[in-house]
Structures are given as C-alpha cells and as structure tokens.
Motif scaffolding. Structure first.
Motif, PDB file in Angstrom:
ATOM      1  N   UNK A  25       0.813  -1.221   0.000  1.00  0.00           N
ATOM      2  CA  UNK A  25       0.000   0.000   0.000  1.00  0.00           C
ATOM      3  C   UNK A  25       0.849   1.275   0.000  1.00  0.00           C
ATOM      4  N   UNK A  26       2.054   1.177  -0.557  1.00  0.00           N
ATOM      5  CA  UNK A  26       2.965   2.318  -0.652  1.00  0.00           C
ATOM      6  C   UNK A  26       3.348   2.504  -2.115  1.00  0.00           C
ATOM      7  N   UNK A  27       3.304   3.745  -2.578  1.00  0.00           N
ATOM      8  CA  UNK A  27       3.794   4.073  -3.913  1.00  0.00           C
ATOM      9  C   UNK A  27       4.748   5.251  -3.792  1.00  0.00           C
ATOM     10  N   UNK A  28       5.648   5.346  -4.740  1.00  0.00           N
ATOM     11  CA  UNK A  28       6.583   6.462  -4.769  1.00  0.00           C
ATOM     12  C   UNK A  28       6.459   7.164  -6.112  1.00  0.00           C
ATOM     13  N   UNK A  29       6.849   8.423  -6.127  1.00  0.00           N
ATOM     14  CA  UNK A  29       6.763   9.216  -7.347  1.00  0.00           C
ATOM     15  C   UNK A  29       7.949  10.162  -7.396  1.00  0.00           C
ATOM     16  N   UNK A  33      13.704  16.804  -7.898  1.00  0.00           N
ATOM     17  CA  UNK A  33      14.766  16.032  -7.242  1.00  0.00           C
ATOM     18  C   UNK A  33      14.288  15.332  -5.988  1.00  0.00           C
ATOM     19  N   UNK A  34      12.965  15.276  -5.835  1.00  0.00           N
ATOM     20  CA  UNK A  34      12.352  14.613  -4.684  1.00  0.00           C
ATOM     21  C   UNK A  34      11.757  13.266  -5.076  1.00  0.00           C
ATOM     22  N   UNK A  35      11.665  12.395  -4.093  1.00  0.00           N
ATOM     23  CA  UNK A  35      10.949  11.131  -4.222  1.00  0.00           C
ATOM     24  C   UNK A  35       9.815  11.163  -3.207  1.00  0.00           C
ATOM     25  N   UNK A  36       8.600  11.329  -3.687  1.00  0.00           N
ATOM     26  CA  UNK A  36       7.447  11.375  -2.794  1.00  0.00           C
ATOM     27  C   UNK A  36       7.060   9.966  -2.381  1.00  0.00           C
ATOM     28  N   UNK A  37       6.750   9.788  -1.110  1.00  0.00           N
ATOM     29  CA  UNK A  37       6.321   8.501  -0.549  1.00  0.00           C
ATOM     30  C   UNK A  37       4.860   8.658  -0.161  1.00  0.00           C
ATOM     31  N   UNK A  38       4.013   7.839  -0.801  1.00  0.00           N
ATOM     32  CA  UNK A  38       2.570   7.958  -0.606  1.00  0.00           C
ATOM     33  C   UNK A  38       1.980   6.662  -0.075  1.00  0.00           C
ATOM     34  N   UNK A  39       1.029   6.803   0.851  1.00  0.00           N
ATOM     35  CA  UNK A  39       0.252   5.663   1.337  1.00  0.00           C
ATOM     36  C   UNK A  39      -1.036   5.612   0.535  1.00  0.00           C
ATOM     37  N   UNK A  40      -1.374   4.428   0.039  1.00  0.00           N
ATOM     38  CA  UNK A  40      -2.605   4.269  -0.732  1.00  0.00           C
ATOM     39  C   UNK A  40      -3.787   4.166   0.215  1.00  0.00           C
ATOM     40  N   UNK A  41      -4.732   5.036   0.046  1.00  0.00           N
ATOM     41  CA  UNK A  41      -5.959   5.046   0.837  1.00  0.00           C
ATOM     42  C   UNK A  41      -7.115   4.691  -0.083  1.00  0.00           C
ATOM     43  N   UNK A  42      -8.309   4.631   0.474  1.00  0.00           N
ATOM     44  CA  UNK A  42      -9.495   4.321  -0.326  1.00  0.00           C
ATOM     45  C   UNK A  42      -9.744   5.349  -1.422  1.00  0.00           C
ATOM     46  N   UNK A  43      -9.557   6.612  -1.113  1.00  0.00           N
ATOM     47  CA  UNK A  43      -9.882   7.663  -2.077  1.00  0.00           C
ATOM     48  C   UNK A  43      -8.701   7.981  -2.981  1.00  0.00           C
TER      49      UNK A  43
END
Length: 99
Positions: A25-29, A33-43
């Motif tokens: 449930x983790x994606x990165x983008x 020069x940044x790497x965003x770390x995102x948690x996948x939620x329902x929305x």
C-alpha cells in the motif's frame, strides 16, 4: 529511452519500502529532485514523506506535518539507509487504514 536516475530511484525506493513494511500500500513518485512517498488510501494516495536527492546517491528525508509543511528527519544517507529511517520513524503513518 532509459529511465532518468530519479525515476530509477523511485522504483527502487518503492520496492525497498514495500519489503520493509510488509505490504503493497505504498507508492513512490519522482517529483523534481524529490521522491514522494505515498500511502494508498481508499480515495487517493496520501503523501507522507519525501526523500530529496543531494547528489552522489545521498538523500535527506522529510515528513509532511499536519499543517502541510515539510519537517526534516535526522541524517542523510543512501537510498536504503534513508528508507530505513523513514520506516523506523514514520511506520504508523505508512500503514494502510485497515492495518
């Protein structure tokens, strides 16, 4: 066309975070020069943290506070070292809602 180094780092970071956390449930983008770390939620995904490339495979880390500001996490290091710092310090925020 080969992937840019930061895009390559994003894929590597995502694999490492998923391994450390034990869920998908983790994606990165890559974002500049940044790497965003995102948690996948329902929305939609929630940005929790980011790594910033400093050069020479060195990164710093920051988390997004409740005010939306970026707050620095301690230290700098390789992609693997900083992903471990992020997981150690922010693990509750990186878990899925139903965890």
């Amino acid at each position: 066309m080969p992937a840019t180094p930061i895009a390559h780092y994003a894929a590597e970071l995502q694999r490492h975070l998923r391994s450390l956390l034990g869920h998908e449930q983790i994606v990165t983008q890559a974002y500049g020069r940044h790497l965003l770390i995102k948690r996948l939620d329902d929305e939609e995904p929630t940005v929790v943290a980011r790594l910033t490339e400093l050069g020479g495979n060195r990164f710093s880390a920051a988390f997004r506070s409740h005010t939306g500001r970026w707050e620095a996490l301690p230290g700098t290091g390789s992609l693997d070292e900083m992903s471990e710092v992020v997981v150690t310090l922010l693990q509750p925020y990186l878990q899925p809602d139903d965890y």
